[in-house]
Design a protein around this motif. Structure first.
Motif, PDB file in Angstrom:
ATOM      1  N   GLY A   8     -29.073  -9.936 -19.110  1.00 18.08           N
ATOM      2  CA  GLY A   8     -30.490 -10.280 -19.020  1.00 18.08           C
ATOM      3  C   GLY A   8     -30.798 -11.239 -17.888  1.00 18.08           C
ATOM      4  O   GLY A   8     -31.568 -12.186 -18.079  1.00 18.08           O
ATOM      5  N   ARG A   9     -30.190 -11.025 -16.717  1.00 18.59           N
ATOM      6  CA  ARG A   9     -30.455 -12.014 -15.680  1.00 18.59           C
ATOM      7  C   ARG A   9     -31.815 -11.802 -15.024  1.00 18.59           C
ATOM      8  O   ARG A   9     -32.358 -10.712 -15.033  1.00 18.59           O
ATOM      9  N   ARG A  10     -32.360 -12.907 -14.536  1.00 18.19           N
ATOM     10  CA  ARG A  10     -33.673 -12.887 -13.898  1.00 18.19           C
ATOM     11  C   ARG A  10     -33.495 -12.875 -12.391  1.00 18.19           C
ATOM     12  O   ARG A  10     -32.519 -13.408 -11.879  1.00 18.19           O
ATOM     13  N   LEU A  11     -34.516 -12.308 -11.729  1.00 15.72           N
ATOM     14  CA  LEU A  11     -34.541 -12.377 -10.269  1.00 15.72           C
ATOM     15  C   LEU A  11     -34.568 -13.860  -9.864  1.00 15.72           C
ATOM     16  O   LEU A  11     -35.223 -14.656 -10.510  1.00 15.72           O
ATOM     17  N   ALA A  12     -33.822 -14.194  -8.863  1.00 18.20           N
ATOM     18  CA  ALA A  12     -33.776 -15.581  -8.348  1.00 18.20           C
ATOM     19  C   ALA A  12     -33.185 -16.569  -9.352  1.00 18.20           C
ATOM     20  O   ALA A  12     -33.428 -17.775  -9.262  1.00 18.20           O
TER      21      ALA A  12
END
Ligand SMILES: Cc1ncc(COP(=O)(O)O)c(C=O)c1O
Length: 401
Positions: A8-12
């Motif tokens: 579930g990683r986020r952009l930036a």
């Protein structure tokens, strides 16, 4: 450090390594100052150690000449120009009595900060440790963390003259240690190197195969006749260590990003290998200006030191008058003082900020052993130091005694 992929990683989203490191400590202090100034408060910052006087004229002139020469406009080599390396070798011979081979034992660094950070990448793997003074310059802990390794803190003991007790480092830590950071004259304590410390560091480094990194950011900024040595003047030092010499503080050149790493040829070669992958060297005009700085007259350095000594004495006297017992430092641009009783580092810095609109650095910013202290920088113009001193006397005399 965990190696499982993140879900579930986020952009930036920052890397785990970056998240392990707090924002550079002065960022928060700068934010507070800006907030107060925007509200119309006349803040005096004695926080950051950034010389207020201009770079010496002969250095600026050398830069002006060099910058006008198109042959200096192309990519530099990471090894550095011969003039730069030779100027360092000559300076080290004359100033410190240390022989350095300009071809293999010195190369440019874009400031000591960059150099210390990159040394962590050149020598530390995950699981390795760097031995870092506590309190200490924050890059000794942030650098290892960013390199995925550990910083192991060595408390600086006031009864040892703010030296770490190298014989108290636990064996399991020594087992993992690959780098040992030392820094004298010392930020933040203002201490000069205690007798025998460099010699013991060389012995330990030999016994345990640890590379000593001496951060020599302040050797030219000393008082009361004290002359700071180079670590490399210690017998055996070049076999086990390197020294980072920065022109930032002693030559009023913080903005120029001019330094060099000197000493152990094999270590310097690894640093060079890393650097060829990271940046493209130091602007050649800057190298020529740096060479002019080192070869130039010492008068401007002595004059600067007289200015700092005067400011130091003003501050020490004012602090004593408000009940803060402090010894005048023999080197660096800092006064390191115990907070008055009943305060923590943070609560005293807050009190000074709110009551006197003066910014001091809480000692805890430099590591857990800095708790109970605060740091004042001498790099503010005389009239502002005098004003700060007046305010400290007015606002804190009652509360601090
Ligand atoms: C101990 C120490 N090392 C290195 C630096 C940074 O030096 P440079 O401007 O060469 O990156 C500082 C600056 O405050 C310092 O206090």
């Amino acid at each position: 450090m965990a190696t499982e992929p993140r879900t579930g990683r986020r952009l930036a989203e920052p890397s785990r390594r970056l998240e392990a490191v707090p924002a550079y400590m002065f960022a928060e202090l700068e934010r507070r100052i800006a907030e107060k100034r925007a509200a119309g408060v006349d803040m005096i910052s004695l926080g950051i150690g950034d010389p207020d006087q201009p770079t010496f004229p002969h250095i600026v002139e050398a830069m002006q000449d060099a910058v006008a020469d198109p042959s200096n406009h192309r990519y530099p080599s990471n090894r550095g120009r011969e003039e730069f390396r030779r100027a360092f070798a000559d300076f080290y011979a004359e100033r410190f009595g240390v022989t350095v081979d300009p071809d293999s034992e010195v190369i440019p660094a874009l400031g000591a900060k960059e150099c210390i950070y990159n040394l962590c990448f050149a020598f530390l793997d995950p699981g390795d440790a760097a031995l870092a003074s506590d309190p200490g310059y924050p890059v000794y802990t942030g650098g290892p963390a960013l390199a995925g390794a550990d910083a192991e803190l060595m408390p600086l003991r006031s009864e040892l003259g703010f030296a770490p007790d190298l014989d108290a480092i636990p064996p399991d830590v020594l087992e993992r240690a690959r780098l040992l950071f030392l820094n004298y004259p010392n930020n933040p304590t203002g201490a000069v190197v205690p007798d025998g410390l460099f010699e013991r560091a060389v012995e330990l480094a030999r016994e345990r195969e640890i590379l000593v990194v001496h951060d020599n950011a302040y050797s030219e900024t000393t008082y009361d006749g004290y002359v700071a040595p180079s670590f490399l003047a210690t017998p055996g030092a070049k076999e086990v260590g390197v020294e980072v010499f920065s022109l930032s503080k002693g030559y009023n050149m913080t903005g120029w990003r001019c330094a060099a790493i000197l000493g152990n040829a094999e270590a310097i070669s690894s640093y060079w290998r890393l650097k060829t992958n990271v940046d493209s060297g130091m602007f050649e005009a800057l190298q020529l200006a740096g060479a002019a700085a080192l070869a130039g007259p010492r008068g401007p350095i002595e004059e600067m030191n007289a200015v700092y000594a005067r400011r130091r004495d003003l501050l020490v006297q004012a602090l004593r008058e408000i009940g803060v017992d402090v010894a005048p430092p023999k080197g660096t641009i800092y006064v390191w003082a115990p907070v008055p009783s009943g305060h923590t580092s943070a609560s005293f810095a807050e009190l000074v900020l709110e009551e006197a609109a003066v910014v001091v650095s809480p000692g805890s910013m430099y590591g857990p052993s800095g708790e109970g202290f605060f740091r004042i920088s001498l790099t503010t113009p005389d009239e502002r130091i005098t004003e700060a001193v007046t305010r400290l006397r007015e606002h804190l005399a009652a509360g601090a005694s």
